[in-house]
Design an enzyme around this catalytic site. Structure first.
Site, PDB file in Angstrom:
ATOM      1  N   ASP A   1      37.013  42.783  34.891  1.00 54.27           N
ATOM      2  CA  ASP A   1      37.832  43.335  35.977  1.00 54.27           C
ATOM      3  C   ASP A   1      39.246  43.549  35.448  1.00 54.27           C
ATOM      4  O   ASP A   1      40.087  42.648  35.481  1.00 54.27           O
ATOM      5  CB  ASP A   1      37.846  42.380  37.172  1.00 54.27           C
ATOM      6  CG  ASP A   1      38.494  43.011  38.404  1.00 54.27           C
ATOM      7  OD1 ASP A   1      39.230  44.004  38.251  1.00 54.27           O
ATOM      8  OD2 ASP A   1      38.260  42.516  39.515  1.00 54.27           O
TER       9      ASP A   1
ATOM     10  N   HIS B   1      46.443  42.575  38.272  1.00 56.29           N
ATOM     11  CA  HIS B   1      46.294  41.148  38.003  1.00 56.29           C
ATOM     12  C   HIS B   1      46.987  40.698  36.718  1.00 56.29           C
ATOM     13  O   HIS B   1      46.934  39.505  36.387  1.00 56.29           O
ATOM     14  CB  HIS B   1      44.806  40.795  37.935  1.00 56.29           C
ATOM     15  CG  HIS B   1      44.048  41.242  39.150  1.00 56.29           C
ATOM     16  ND1 HIS B   1      44.247  40.691  40.392  1.00 56.29           N
ATOM     17  CD2 HIS B   1      43.108  42.217  39.316  1.00 56.29           C
ATOM     18  CE1 HIS B   1      43.458  41.288  41.265  1.00 56.29           C
ATOM     19  NE2 HIS B   1      42.776  42.222  40.647  1.00 56.29           N
TER      20      HIS B   1
ATOM     21  N   ILE C   1      48.589  39.060  41.041  1.00 60.17           N
ATOM     22  CA  ILE C   1      47.776  38.182  41.872  1.00 60.17           C
ATOM     23  C   ILE C   1      46.464  37.857  41.156  1.00 60.17           C
ATOM     24  O   ILE C   1      46.030  38.571  40.260  1.00 60.17           O
ATOM     25  CB  ILE C   1      47.480  38.804  43.241  1.00 60.17           C
ATOM     26  CG1 ILE C   1      46.682  40.112  43.084  1.00 60.17           C
ATOM     27  CG2 ILE C   1      48.775  39.055  44.009  1.00 60.17           C
ATOM     28  CD1 ILE C   1      46.251  40.749  44.395  1.00 60.17           C
TER      29      ILE C   1
ATOM     30  N   GLY D   1      40.351  38.624  43.378  1.00 62.28           N
ATOM     31  CA  GLY D   1      39.610  38.069  44.498  1.00 62.28           C
ATOM     32  C   GLY D   1      38.310  37.435  44.049  1.00 62.28           C
ATOM     33  O   GLY D   1      37.908  36.369  44.539  1.00 62.28           O
TER      34      GLY D   1
END
Length: 278
Positions: free
Chosen positions: A183, A188, A203, A206
């Site tokens: 990912d 990120h 961040i 998820g």
């Protein structure tokens, strides 16, 4: 405008080879460490275990292929919901074959909601797992289309103590490590990309948070037995920043299902969540 005529599109199968290096890298990405030999050492007696949340990894390639077909810029995408169902434990070797279907495209005014469903089988044709993901694609809504079905409520029984509560500290480097499993959204890792998306800093993925919660369910509801883990569904309610602590709580519903909620010191981050165990 997003091409809603692509609903029903099915592509694949895409091959994914279950190699111990990839499995261990994923496990390190969701916080397993040297004390968890059954997850991080290929020579462990009894064989390497595979965390059930690894089910999301073989479908990264189909995911990116669908985004390309729909002409969706990865930088506009926020993960809304994720669900996995295991029909057998994830194998630690061999080849997996995944197909993906565009199950729905809905108009959320400021965004398009794209729902993708996948099936992953082993080389013998046995169904290993299914996944369902909902993606908010910012800036692609507003064409006057169907808003989609309302999510089913999953009330948290706050009048009683959880049956398990497990907290994991998220390393400041966790997102940098997790992204190596596939990912690679710059949100990120790149401070400028995060700022452009409205966040003060990068961040956590998820699905990395999803992996940490899966670890907690394995420990709290399955006694560490990956074969008992059957299904897990969540809504990503808020973001996690590396350095925070994610605490996962589970309340038994008495029918092999658990209501799940995960939070940091700052906010609830996984809501509308259910886990099913054997």
């Amino acid at each position: 405008m997003i091409d809603v005529q692509q609903v029903g599109l099915r592509i694949g199968p895409f091959e994914h080879h279950m190699h111990w290096r990839n499995i261990i890298l994923y496990h390190l990405g969701i916080g397993f460490g040297a004390s968890d030999l059954e997850y991080v050492y290929e020579g462990v007696q009894g064989g390497l275990k595979v965390c059930p949340s690894y089910a999301v990894i073989p479908v990264f390639q189909p995911f990116f292929e669908v985004l390309d077909r729909l002409k969706i810029d990865l930088r506009t995408v926020l993960h809304g919901e994720e669900a996995i169902r295991l029909h057998r434990p994830m194998p630690s070797s061999g080849k997996l074959l995944s197909t993906v279907k565009v199950a729905g495209i809905y108009d959320k005014k400021k965004a398009a909601l794209v729902v993708l469903e996948t099936e992953t089988k082993d080389e013998k044709g046995n169904l290993v797992n299914e996944t369902r993901m909902s993606l908010f694609c910012r800036g692609l809504g507003g064409w006057g289309g169907d808003a989609g079905p309302k999510a089913e409520a999953v009330p948290v029984p706050r009048d009683k103590a959880p049956d398990f509560e497990i907290g994991y500290k998220i390393s400041p480097d966790q997102a940098a490590l997790y992204r190596l499993s596939g990912d690679v959204n710059p949100l990120h890792i790149d401070p400028q990309a995060a700022e452009a998306a409205g966040f003060p800093k990068p961040i956590l993925h998820g699905l990395c948070t999803f992996g940490f919660a899966t670890r907690a369910i394995l420990a709290g509801a399955c006694a560490g037995d990956v074969g008992r883990f059957k299904a897990f569904q969540v809504r990503f309610a808020d973001v996690v920043y590396p350095g925070e602590t994610v605490t996962t709580r589970g309340w038994s519903m008495g029918d092999r299902r658990f209501v799940i909620e995960a939070s940091t010191e700052r906010a609830v981050v996984l809501s509308h969540a259910l886990a099913e165990v054997g």
